[in-house]
Design an enzyme around this catalytic site. Structure first.
Site, PDB file in Angstrom:
ATOM      1  N   GLN A  67       0.840  -1.195   0.000  1.00  0.00           N
ATOM      2  CA  GLN A  67       0.000   0.000   0.000  1.00  0.00           C
ATOM      3  C   GLN A  67       0.879   1.250   0.000  1.00  0.00           C
ATOM      4  OE1 GLN A  67      -2.900  -0.255   3.204  1.00  0.00           O
ATOM      5  NE2 GLN A  67      -2.982  -2.465   2.969  1.00  0.00           N
ATOM      6  N   GLU A  68       0.600   2.140  -0.945  1.00  0.00           N
ATOM      7  CA  GLU A  68       1.365   3.382  -1.098  1.00  0.00           C
ATOM      8  C   GLU A  68       0.416   4.572  -1.039  1.00  0.00           C
ATOM      9  OE1 GLU A  68       4.163   1.064  -4.415  1.00  0.00           O
ATOM     10  OE2 GLU A  68       2.864   2.749  -4.996  1.00  0.00           O
ATOM     11  N   HIS A  79       4.466  -2.737   3.104  1.00  0.00           N
ATOM     12  CA  HIS A  79       4.798  -3.835   2.205  1.00  0.00           C
ATOM     13  C   HIS A  79       3.789  -4.970   2.392  1.00  0.00           C
ATOM     14  CE1 HIS A  79       9.224  -2.544   1.465  1.00  0.00           C
ATOM     15  NE2 HIS A  79       8.540  -1.512   1.929  1.00  0.00           N
ATOM     16  N   GLU A  81       4.035  -8.209   2.903  1.00  0.00           N
ATOM     17  CA  GLU A  81       4.242  -9.111   4.031  1.00  0.00           C
ATOM     18  C   GLU A  81       3.856  -8.435   5.340  1.00  0.00           C
ATOM     19  OE1 GLU A  81       7.452 -10.151   0.938  1.00  0.00           O
ATOM     20  OE2 GLU A  81       6.304  -8.395   1.574  1.00  0.00           O
ATOM     21  N   CYS A 106      11.654  -8.436   0.175  1.00  0.00           N
ATOM     22  CA  CYS A 106      12.800  -7.518   0.198  1.00  0.00           C
ATOM     23  C   CYS A 106      13.470  -7.583   1.565  1.00  0.00           C
ATOM     24  CB  CYS A 106      12.351  -6.096  -0.124  1.00  0.00           C
ATOM     25  SG  CYS A 106      11.340  -5.339   1.178  1.00  0.00           S
ATOM     26  N   CYS A 109      11.316  -6.426   4.546  1.00  0.00           N
ATOM     27  CA  CYS A 109      10.328  -7.389   5.041  1.00  0.00           C
ATOM     28  C   CYS A 109      10.983  -8.554   5.770  1.00  0.00           C
ATOM     29  CB  CYS A 109       9.481  -7.904   3.883  1.00  0.00           C
ATOM     30  SG  CYS A 109       8.336  -6.659   3.255  1.00  0.00           S
TER      31      CYS A 109
END
Length: 274
Positions: A67-68, A79, A81, A106, A109
């Protein structure tokens, strides 16, 4: 297709019984249902959808997505996860055994997952590779054990704070935020915080602060509350009331205001506790 972000173990068994063509393997099933996470991604900046499913020791499925916010700092991003784990936390999960995700986690996470109880046995499953231990992705890790912490993320906690006798005790939104503050995970700073969001129907979605030994992968309380709200089928434009309760230290007020002001014109009510 209507997206469903949570499948209880009973839902999983019912789905398997109704779809004989599906494997009895929980990981196969989680991959087949991962669209429930992927298609809930909010990605106005990257346009790159990631979906994840956290599976707890009871076999419940908790989906999440990245979510951004295009009008807030990228550091406010959640992120996939993190989203799935926060979703599981909001619904009362105690121990996560597996993470199913459509792209390799990444480093951010991997560090976030390392805070979980049982992180040493946590299994990560990718479309091209399954049953990978977190330690394979995070060798020679730094985490709570290095700081002699006995508590872990998702462990039940109650920090014992109460609302002041100024009318807030009768306020359901503040009560929900306080509940999240008291169960927030902040063993390193003790900067406890909780956020609650009330929508038009009267339903309240709340989230607590989830800290990390490496600090930057920390998940702020507004993101946890927003994550639960969105995965429950609501949007922030449906929020009619928002509240933050926090300790005086920790920077929660500035951080929360920065994101909330980018998302909604609804005033953020703030209460600080000593």
């Amino acid at each position: 297709m209507k997206l469903q972000s949570y499948f209880s173990h009973q839902d999983v068994l019912a789905f398997q019984a109704a779809h004989a063509n599906h494997s009895d393997d929980l990981i196969d099933l989680a991959f087949s249902l991962l669209v429930n996470g992927i298609e809930q991604a909010v990605v106005p900046v990257s346009h790159f959808k990631v979906g994840a499913c956290a599976i707890d020791e009871q076999g419940n499925f908790y989906f999440g997505a990245n979510q951004e916010c295009s009008h807030a700092a990228m550091g406010q991003t959640v992120h996939a996860e993190q989203s799935a784990i926060a979703h599981a936390w909001a619904r009362g999960a105690k121990r996560i055994t597996d993470i199913v995700v459509n792209y390799t986690p990444c480093g951010h996470c991997r560090q976030f997952l390392n805070e979980l109880r049982g992180a040493e046995e946590l299994r990560i499953h990718l479309p091209h590779s399954r049953n990978n231990l977190l330690s394979q992705y995070l060798p020679d890790s730094f985490g709570p054990k290095d700081l002699d912490m006995t508590v872990r993320f998702l462990d039940a906690q109650n920090h014992g704070f109460s609302l002041p006798e100024n009318g807030a005790q009768d306020d359901a939104v503040f009560q929900a935020a306080l509940h999240e503050l008291n169960r927030s995970y902040a063993p390193y700073s003790q900067a406890y915080a909780g956020v609650a969001l009330r929508v038009e129907s009267g339903e309240i979605f709340a989230g607590g602060y989830a800290e990390n030994a490496a600090y930057n992968p920390t998940l702020p309380p507004l993101q946890v509350a927003l994550n639960f709200l969105r995965l429950s089928g609501y949007h922030e434009n449906q929020v009619q009331e928002a509240a933050l309760i926090c300790t005086e230290h920790g920077g929660h007020i500035a951080h929360t205001q920065a994101l909330w002001s980018a998302l909604s014109p609804v005033p953020l009510r703030i209460l600080t506790l000593k």
